[in-house]
Design a protein around this motif. Structure first.
Motif, PDB file in Angstrom:
ATOM      1  N   LEU A  39      45.140  39.963  35.597  1.00 49.53           N
ATOM      2  CA  LEU A  39      46.387  40.242  36.301  1.00 49.53           C
ATOM      3  C   LEU A  39      46.314  39.940  37.797  1.00 49.53           C
ATOM      4  O   LEU A  39      47.354  39.752  38.439  1.00 49.53           O
ATOM      5  CB  LEU A  39      46.774  41.713  36.100  1.00 49.53           C
ATOM      6  CG  LEU A  39      47.155  42.119  34.670  1.00 49.53           C
ATOM      7  CD1 LEU A  39      47.336  43.629  34.583  1.00 49.53           C
ATOM      8  CD2 LEU A  39      48.418  41.397  34.210  1.00 49.53           C
ATOM      9  N   SER A  40      45.103  39.883  38.342  1.00 48.64           N
ATOM     10  CA  SER A  40      44.966  39.755  39.795  1.00 48.64           C
ATOM     11  C   SER A  40      44.347  38.438  40.263  1.00 48.64           C
ATOM     12  O   SER A  40      44.494  38.084  41.441  1.00 48.64           O
ATOM     13  CB  SER A  40      44.132  40.913  40.346  1.00 48.64           C
ATOM     14  OG  SER A  40      42.847  40.952  39.728  1.00 48.64           O
ATOM     15  N   VAL A  41      43.682  37.701  39.374  1.00 52.68           N
ATOM     16  CA  VAL A  41      42.983  36.478  39.782  1.00 52.68           C
ATOM     17  C   VAL A  41      43.417  35.324  38.878  1.00 52.68           C
ATOM     18  O   VAL A  41      43.451  35.469  37.654  1.00 52.68           O
ATOM     19  CB  VAL A  41      41.447  36.659  39.699  1.00 52.68           C
ATOM     20  CG1 VAL A  41      40.737  35.379  40.140  1.00 52.68           C
ATOM     21  CG2 VAL A  41      41.005  37.844  40.534  1.00 52.68           C
ATOM     22  N   ASP A  42      43.761  34.199  39.484  1.00 52.17           N
ATOM     23  CA  ASP A  42      44.132  33.024  38.703  1.00 52.17           C
ATOM     24  C   ASP A  42      42.908  32.402  38.046  1.00 52.17           C
ATOM     25  O   ASP A  42      41.790  32.521  38.547  1.00 52.17           O
ATOM     26  CB  ASP A  42      44.803  31.980  39.606  1.00 52.17           C
ATOM     27  CG  ASP A  42      46.162  32.441  40.112  1.00 52.17           C
ATOM     28  OD1 ASP A  42      46.801  33.261  39.422  1.00 52.17           O
ATOM     29  OD2 ASP A  42      46.577  31.986  41.197  1.00 52.17           O
ATOM     30  N   ALA A  76      38.193  45.772  32.737  1.00 45.26           N
ATOM     31  CA  ALA A  76      37.797  44.822  33.780  1.00 45.26           C
ATOM     32  C   ALA A  76      38.439  43.457  33.551  1.00 45.26           C
ATOM     33  O   ALA A  76      38.930  42.818  34.494  1.00 45.26           O
ATOM     34  CB  ALA A  76      36.273  44.691  33.810  1.00 45.26           C
ATOM     35  N   ALA A  77      38.455  43.008  32.311  1.00 42.90           N
ATOM     36  CA  ALA A  77      39.058  41.714  31.999  1.00 42.90           C
ATOM     37  C   ALA A  77      40.562  41.737  32.251  1.00 42.90           C
ATOM     38  O   ALA A  77      41.127  40.777  32.806  1.00 42.90           O
ATOM     39  CB  ALA A  77      38.772  41.341  30.548  1.00 42.90           C
ATOM     40  N   ALA A  78      41.225  42.824  31.874  1.00 41.52           N
ATOM     41  CA  ALA A  78      42.671  42.922  32.068  1.00 41.52           C
ATOM     42  C   ALA A  78      43.033  42.930  33.550  1.00 41.52           C
ATOM     43  O   ALA A  78      43.972  42.237  33.976  1.00 41.52           O
ATOM     44  CB  ALA A  78      43.198  44.177  31.382  1.00 41.52           C
ATOM     45  N   LEU A  79      42.302  43.700  34.343  1.00 44.13           N
ATOM     46  CA  LEU A  79      42.583  43.770  35.778  1.00 44.13           C
ATOM     47  C   LEU A  79      42.344  42.414  36.450  1.00 44.13           C
ATOM     48  O   LEU A  79      43.112  41.994  37.317  1.00 44.13           O
ATOM     49  CB  LEU A  79      41.717  44.845  36.427  1.00 44.13           C
ATOM     50  CG  LEU A  79      42.048  46.295  36.050  1.00 44.13           C
ATOM     51  CD1 LEU A  79      41.053  47.258  36.698  1.00 44.13           C
ATOM     52  CD2 LEU A  79      43.475  46.644  36.469  1.00 44.13           C
ATOM     53  N   THR A  80      41.275  41.725  36.038  1.00 40.56           N
ATOM     54  CA  THR A  80      40.977  40.417  36.618  1.00 40.56           C
ATOM     55  C   THR A  80      42.037  39.403  36.215  1.00 40.56           C
ATOM     56  O   THR A  80      42.472  38.577  37.024  1.00 40.56           O
ATOM     57  CB  THR A  80      39.589  39.934  36.165  1.00 40.56           C
ATOM     58  OG1 THR A  80      38.615  40.934  36.475  1.00 40.56           O
ATOM     59  CG2 THR A  80      39.217  38.628  36.844  1.00 40.56           C
TER      60      THR A  80
END
Length: 215
Positions: free
Chosen positions: A189-192, A183-187
């Motif tokens: 990569l996708s959210v500033d 979850a942390a990795a996806l966030t």
């Protein structure tokens, strides 16, 4: 632990020195906010004029994990006087928390209470080493180029891998860790911004609650 910690403190100090932070400013920042992740975030945001509100918000978000860390230690500190608990939690960092919790769990299994002198000894060692080497890095920072190219950045992840290995019980028990990581990795990569911190924290909590509720 210190072998991995000292280069990271130097990198923090050097980066701060290259952002025109004095060694005294670095010493005060690391001394009053003993949390490496938020300190690196603050240094990366360190420009003139200072975005004080942004730095404070990002620092709060990254340091929010300390709420959970303190809650995990709470059962072992419930018989300790508050005047001792508050300093113990002030000096708590990821490394001292992990080592203190592991020691507390071993002592509980043996019918013993929380070893506060051991915990504070770990905290004092890490605290002094961190602030001194960070301040030294800030003092000599302008003399160096891009320290990130030296490869010292692997020191911090290596320290956390060692801590996780010491706390490893089984793959089933570690499932919330992996949920939090994904979850942390996806966030990230996708959210500033630093939203990956609360995203990883909350997803890990929900995963722990879900699997913890299984019979």
């Amino acid at each position: 632990m210190l072998i991995g910690l000292l280069p990271w403190a130097l990198i923090l100090g050097v980066q701060g020195g290259q952002k025109s932070m004095s060694w005294l400013e670095m010493l005060m920042m690391t001394g009053m906010n003993f949390a490496g992740g938020s300190e690196f975030a603050a240094v990366n945001l360190w420009v003139h004029p200072l975005p004080v509100l942004l730095i404070a918000t990002v620092t709060f978000m990254i340091n929010s994990r300390h709420i959970l860390m303190g809650a995990a230690l709470a059962p072992y500190l419930k018989h300790t006087p508050l005047k001792k608990v508050i300093p113990a939690l002030f000096f708590m960092c990821d490394e001292s928390w992990a080592m203190g919790l592991a020691e507390a769990q071993k002592r509980k299994a043996a019918g013993l209470g929380f070893n506060l002198p051991h915990y504070m000894g770990v905290c004092a060692t890490l605290y002094i080493a961190w602030i001194v080497f960070a301040a030294f890095g800030a003092a000599v920072g302008p003399l160096f180029g891009d320290v990130a190219a030296w490869g010292f950045g692997m020191a911090f992840p290596a320290v956390f891998l060692v801590l996780m290995r010491g706390m490893w019980k089984s793959f089933a028990a570690a499932r919330p860790w992996f949920v939090s990581l994904i979850a942390a990795a996806l966030t990230y990569l996708s959210v500033d911004g630093a939203w990956y911190v609360p995203a990883g924290t909350l997803s890990g909590l929900f995963a722990a609650y879900y699997w913890g509720a299984e019979p």
